[in-house]
Design an enzyme around this catalytic site. Structure first.
Site, short mmCIF file in Angstrom:
data_model
loop_
_atom_site.label_atom_id
_atom_site.label_comp_id
_atom_site.label_asym_id
_atom_site.label_seq_id
_atom_site.Cartn_x
_atom_site.Cartn_y
_atom_site.Cartn_z
N ASN A 127 0.83 -1.22 0.00
CA ASN A 127 0.00 0.00 0.00
C ASN A 127 0.86 1.26 0.00
OD1 ASN A 127 -2.60 -1.34 0.13
ND2 ASN A 127 -2.07 -1.89 2.23
N GLU A 128 1.79 1.29 -0.92
CA GLU A 128 2.76 2.38 -0.93
C GLU A 128 2.24 3.64 -1.60
OE1 GLU A 128 7.15 3.60 -2.71
OE2 GLU A 128 6.53 1.49 -2.79
#
Length: 259
Positions: A127-128
């Site tokens: 979930n960058e």
């Protein structure tokens, strides 16, 4: 890729927003302050060795074969929750007795890696949100100290955080990131929606002059342009804050002296 590790996660109270972002980093707050923020590795390499910075989102997300950051990387990684940053920190920095998790305010220099790269995002579970050109000190709200794998106490506020500059800002929309995706030459995404619509001319596969190096160069130029616009936005906000403060002063103390 993140390895699953078993952690004893202690619930703590902290005054951060659900929209804030988090980064685990071995550098101390004093080091970050001296550097002027969380700078990308590529910036240090450029300063010390003259290596060109590669502002390429796809290559940033992939990292190196060993999973480390590329030496010329022009982005800084963050994630969406304190817990996830802690997990990443334990995976990457678990050998350190101490490291920090920095809390970052949302702004248009942050790009949703999964949103921009879609099904080509190499590590979607992270979930960058990647910060183009790094994270200035004024964007860092504060930090948590991690000692021997455990988060100690609450968040320490960054006295240099400028809430007046970042209040109300949001991350970059995916539409702004598609042209910065930086897929390699002849990559199938350039023929697919939505990337085909936003592809730089030099990256279009049916372009007779289409070459991988030219495409990468075009991506870097566009990325630098976006970074320049972000810096201009902060300067405009800084100027507006100054004039508003000056107006408040005049309202209290009377008219300004003419020079």
């Amino acid at each position: 890729m993140i390895k699953h590790v078993l952690l004893f996660f202690v619930f703590i109270s902290f005054s951060v927003s659900a929209n804030d972002f988090f980064r685990a980093d071995s550098r101390t707050p004093d080091e970050i302050r001296r550097a002027g923020g969380l700078l990308p590795r590529g910036q240090q390499e450029a300063y010390e060795r003259g290596t060109p910075i590669n502002i390429n989102l796809y290559e940033h997300a992939r990292g190196t074969v060993t999973g480390n950051t590329r030496y010329n990387d022009g982005y800084v990684s963050t994630t969406v929750t304190l817990r996830q940053a802690h997990l990443i920190g334990q995976n990457i920095l678990g050998s350190y007795n101490e490291y920090y998790i920095y809390v970052v305010a949302p702004a248009p220099n942050l790009f949703d890696v999964n949103g921009v790269l879609g099904r080509y995002s190499p590590y979607p579970s992270e979930n960058e949100f990647a910060a183009l050109g790094g994270i200035p000190l004024s964007q860092i709200i504060g930090w948590y100290r991690v000692s021997f794998g455990a988060i100690e106490g609450g968040m320490q506020r960054n006295r240099d955080y400028r809430g007046d500059l970042f209040r109300g800002l949001t991350v970059a929309p995916n539409e702004d990131g598609y042209q910065l995706a930086g897929f390699p030459s002849n990559f199938p995404a350039w023929r697919e929606m939505p990337w085909s619509t936003f592809a730089p001319e030099q990256c279009v596969p049916n372009n007779k002059e289409f070459k991988g190096g030219v495409c990468i160069s075009a991506t870097n130029v566009l990325s630098k342009y976006d970074l320049m616009n972000f810096k201009k936005l902060l300067k405009r906000r800084l100027a507006l804050t100054f004039f508003m403060s000056e107006d408040d002063f005049i309202g209290v103390h009377g008219e300004r002296d003419e020079l």
